[in-house]
Design an enzyme around this catalytic site. Structure first.
Site, PDB file in Angstrom:
ATOM      1  N   ASP A 248       0.872  -1.163   0.000  1.00 26.02           N
ATOM      2  CA  ASP A 248       0.000   0.000   0.000  1.00 26.02           C
ATOM      3  C   ASP A 248       0.919   1.224   0.000  1.00 26.02           C
ATOM      4  O   ASP A 248       1.810   1.325   0.844  1.00 26.02           O
ATOM      5  CB  ASP A 248      -0.882  -0.023   1.246  1.00 26.02           C
ATOM      6  CG  ASP A 248      -1.856   1.140   1.281  1.00 26.02           C
ATOM      7  OD1 ASP A 248      -2.160   1.683   0.217  1.00 26.02           O
ATOM      8  OD2 ASP A 248      -2.291   1.504   2.386  1.00 26.02           O
TER       9      ASP A 248
ATOM     10  N   ASP B 239      -2.250  -0.485   6.319  1.00 24.77           N
ATOM     11  CA  ASP B 239      -2.400   0.146   7.631  1.00 24.77           C
ATOM     12  C   ASP B 239      -3.828   0.553   7.955  1.00 24.77           C
ATOM     13  O   ASP B 239      -4.103   0.993   9.059  1.00 24.77           O
ATOM     14  CB  ASP B 239      -1.491   1.368   7.752  1.00 24.77           C
ATOM     15  CG  ASP B 239      -1.763   2.411   6.673  1.00 24.77           C
ATOM     16  OD1 ASP B 239      -2.660   2.173   5.837  1.00 24.77           O
ATOM     17  OD2 ASP B 239      -1.080   3.451   6.663  1.00 24.77           O
TER      18      ASP B 239
ATOM     19  N   ASP C 275      -7.549  -2.167   4.074  1.00 24.88           N
ATOM     20  CA  ASP C 275      -6.577  -3.211   3.726  1.00 24.88           C
ATOM     21  C   ASP C 275      -6.862  -4.545   4.411  1.00 24.88           C
ATOM     22  O   ASP C 275      -6.199  -5.539   4.136  1.00 24.88           O
ATOM     23  CB  ASP C 275      -5.155  -2.765   4.132  1.00 24.88           C
ATOM     24  CG  ASP C 275      -4.739  -1.478   3.447  1.00 24.88           C
ATOM     25  OD1 ASP C 275      -4.961  -1.371   2.229  1.00 24.88           O
ATOM     26  OD2 ASP C 275      -4.195  -0.596   4.127  1.00 24.88           O
TER      27      ASP C 275
END
Length: 804
Positions: A311, A559, A563
């Site tokens: 990410d 985070d 996700d």
């Protein structure tokens, strides 16, 4: 400014809640019908179930039966193997309880109370008491407790916890509010449209809480070995007992001791304990690099990973932004532009500030000289929050002080004659930076649309703060043959530019996932692309699953709650310590200092553990292989009983398997993990096992020829098994270092001490000259033949690895 999908419109409900809210009778009807926001979490196993499941296994039952039989004979020293079984049980219970507690903490909704209107009166109720169609009152700072539809008012909503996008989303009458999001500005009333398990946040929670067994090649191999051995133990044990009591005329006590030695030898209890212990040591070592390991076997998985999905925010970038430049447009003054920027910053409060606002605030705060904000006219001043519909924010000071706006050029300057030239300038200067237009405007109407003339003043260049260690870390993965994918909810052009700037290979292969509508398109994108923009939480999970279906072992970093589904689906999941509770709780690894540069240490630790376990595992499987073969052989051989008793195997195992395996498993080893664990282990176990089998059969023939008694024969077999085992220890210890030299000397000395100084304790005979001569000659023969077989195994393994 990031583009976002417009706020989704919620379908009109069949029942429209009146302004006074539900009546007490309507609430009771919904509770009776089960339409209540009751806790719908997936239930994990209780601690009692975990303890029971770890104790009540066929593997443990077999060992307990063997131990009980030995206890009945009174030969208590032969029960030492149960210590390893008890350690295995304890470690298994500890790890599963730890995993349960981590999963149970997973939650997206953190507030405990909801504000509702019922029977015309405001009330604060527990989240579990919300019913379908309740009228919820939401003010700034409140978390949306249940999926609902706005029926009155207007608010700016922070959905970053769910989507990963930091910009606020404007919500008005008819728009959908998702549970787990926060009201950043404004207030509204909303009708609850989903409760319990139907809520968006609950669906994420429950999917992430579904227990997944650890993906471990080592554990799969151990389970297969235990399954095969368990199937073989019952018939082999029964036949050995019948042979020694009925056919050979021995006593029941002797039959039990010899048969139990064969059965215990087949079970690689120590390998299971060694695996847990070595990985536990890895957990401690990684903690020194501020890496929290939440699942033991993820260390192994990460050592095998060939695709890392990152990410962008929190891994490549810090999650913060900074103003890089403020460039006045042609014919405008820098001071006028700075004055407008200060005017916009002065009215932003901390609660409603997004990352762009925070970057502007830091930029102004760091200026040595800056103008004051204009005075606000009471009754006329107001703030226009950022809207995903308008793509700008603004402020009105009133009268002569004017109004200012900042946002995306194509929205703020729509139809403006200077827009083409400004867009050309943005294209020429932007690079990896985001560009906002700063303008003076005539004002804003009640829908926050710009009114009057728009005078563009300057371009504000904002960039993501890239982690200083990101290029080096990404280069490490590339050098190790690990493919890097960048997955983000941001615009694909922004993500691709940042990826290229930090050296992500093939970062130009990018795709806007909002245009991907079919499973075939998604699988093609997963196969060909390296950068993915505008990715929804569900698409992140689908991309991970698509890569797995294409034969990859996938690690995922993240985070946010957006996700969570992908983290749960990945073979190895990594969360940032400052991330959401949900992401941290579902992840298998947590980088407590948010430093992605710790990942090479994690990979190196995994390689050390797995390579050394493969090396040490060969020692354990030697005993399993020769024990099974000899059990079958001595059912047929009538001259002697099974050559070992349990205490003798304990001596041989302790110093040719146990101690060497634990020491070698902790040695440095950074080689890349390749090949199947079981095949790798068996390849190097076979030479030692074959030589022990051969030496026992040769000893049997020699014993028959010279008339050795059972205990003399057993003593000779113990010596030759020790020699074959030490040969394998010597070869696996190469190349030698001081630790391995000491290990070899200690193991050899301990075996000599047990055989020649304490023979009675180990049920061994004192050596005669004839036995000593035979043992020496056979030991030399075993050593020579072992070297030949080991070299053949090395060549075979080399060809196998080259073929991968």
């Amino acid at each position: 400014m990031q583009e976002q999908t417009p706020a989704p419109r919620a379908p009109a409900p069949a029942f429209v809640t009146p302004p006074q809210g539900l009546s007490a009778q309507q609430v009771r009807e919904r509770v009776a019908a089960g339409k209540v926001n009751a806790n719908a979490d997936v239930r994990t196993k209780s601690i009692a179930q975990i303890v029971r499941d770890n104790i009540c296994t066929l593997f443990n039952l077999v060992n307990v039966i063997i131990a009980a039989a030995i206890f009945w004979t009174g030969a208590y020293a032969n029960m030492l193997f149960m210590g390893v079984i008890l350690c295995n049980i304890a470690i298994g219970i500890f790890q599963e309880i730890r995993s349960k507690r981590t999963i149970d903490k997973l939650s997206v909704i953190t507030s405990t109370k909801a504000h509702v209107v019922r029977s015309g009166a405001n009330a604060d109720i527990s989240l579990n008491d919300i019913v379908l169609d309740d009228l919820v009152v939401l003010n700034r700072g409140d978390q949306v407790p249940s999926d609902c539809r706005v029926v009155e008012g207007k608010a700016s909503v922070n959905e970053s916890l769910l989507t990963g996008e930091s910009d606020l989303v404007s919500k008005a009458t008819g728009d959908q509010l998702f549970s787990g999001s926060f009201i950043a500005a404004g207030s509204c009333r909303a009708q609850v449209t989903a409760v319990g398990a139907d809520n968006y946040a609950t669906r994420i929670n429950n999917e992430a809480k579904v227990h997944r067994k650890a993906s471990s090649d080592i554990m799969d191999a151990l389970r297969r070995i235990v399954k095969w051995v368990t199937i073989a133990i019952v018939p082999l044990g029964a036949l050995l007992m019948v042979k020694e009591v009925v056919w050979a005329g021995g006593t029941l006590e002797e039959a039990i001791l010899h048969s139990s030695a064969a059965l215990v030898g087949m079970i690689p209890q120590g390998l299971i304990l060694l695996t847990s212990s070595v990985l536990a040591v890895s957990v401690v070592r990684l903690a020194q690099h501020k890496v929290l390991v939440q699942e033991l076997y993820c260390v192994e998985t990460l050592a095998r990973v060939d695709v890392v999905c990152l990410d962008k925010t929190g891994t490549i970038t810090t999650g913060e932004m900074e103003v890089d430049e403020l460039i006045p447009l042609e014919g405008r003054e820098y001071f006028d532009a700075l004055h407008a920027l200060v005017a916009l910053d002065a009215v932003v409060d901390e609660a409603s500030a997004n990352e762009t606002s925070k970057a502007i605030h830091r930029y102004i705060a760091n200026l040595q000289e800056r103008p004051d904000a204009p005075p606000a006219v009471e009754g006329q001043a107001r703030v226009v929050p950022f809207s995903s519909e308008h793509k700008y924010s603004g402020v009105v000071y009133g009268s002569d002080a004017g109004a200012y706006a900042i946002g995306a050029a194509e929205f703020l300057l729509k139809g403006h004659p200077e827009l083409p030239a400004i867009q050309d300038t943005i294209t020429r200067l932007a690079g990896v930076r985001r560009v906002l237009v700063l303008a003076k405007v005539g004002g804003f109407d009640h829908e926050d649309a710009v009114m009057g003339a728009v005078e563009p003043l300057a371009l504000v260049f904002i960039r993501d703060c890239v982690r200083l260690t990101a290029p080096q870390t990404l280069r490490y993965f590339d050098e190790q043959g690990v493919r890097i994918n960048i997955i983000s909810g941001d615009a694909v052009e922004t993500v691709s530019n940042i990826a290229q700037s930090v050296g992500v290979p093939l970062a130009e292969r990018c795709v806007d996932m909002s245009t991907v509508t079919t499973q075939e398109q998604l699988e093609e994108a997963a196969r060909e692309c390296r950068v993915f923009g505008r990715v929804s939480p569900e698409q992140k999970k689908q991309l991970v699953c698509a890569l797995q279906s294409q034969g990859h072992t996938v690690a995922m970093t993240g985070d946010g709650v957006n996700d969570v589904l992908a983290l749960h689906a990945a073979d190895c999941s990594v969360a940032m310590g400052s991330g959401s509770d949900a992401a941290r709780n579902v992840a298998k690894l947590v980088l407590m200092d948010d430093d992605f540069s710790s990942m090479p240490h994690v990979v190196a630790e995994g390689r050390r553990s797995i390579n050394n376990l493969q090396r040490s595992g060969s020692l354990f499987l030697v005993k399993t292989i020769f024990s099974m073969f000899l059990a079958v052989a001595f059912i047929l051989i009538q001259a002697y009983a099974y050559p070992f008793v349990t205490i003798q195997l304990t001596l041989v195992s302790a110093f040719t398997i146990g101690l060497p395996s634990f020491v070698l498993a902790l040695e440095p080893n950074k080689e890349r993990v390749r090949g199947d664990f079981l095949r790798n282990v068996v390849t190097f176990a076979l030479p030692g096992a074959v030589m022990i089998i051969a030496s026992v059969l040769i000893s049997c023939a020699y014993g028959v020829a010279v008339g050795l008694e059972q205990y003399e024969f057993s003593t000779l077999c113990v010596v030759l098994a020790s020699v074959a085992g030490m040969n394998l220890v010597v070869r696996l210890s190469m190349p030698y270092n001081p630790v391995r030299v000491v290990l070899t000397v200690v193991c050899a000395a301990a075996l000599l001490l047990g055989i020649f100084v304490f023979p009675d304790f180990f049920f061994l005979e004192h050596f005669t000259f004839a036995m000593g001569a035979a043992a020496l000659l056979l030991s030399l023969l075993v050593t020579a033949l072992f070297q030949v077989l080991y070299e053949l195994a090395k060549r075979n393994q080399k060809r196998y690895l080259e073929s991968l």
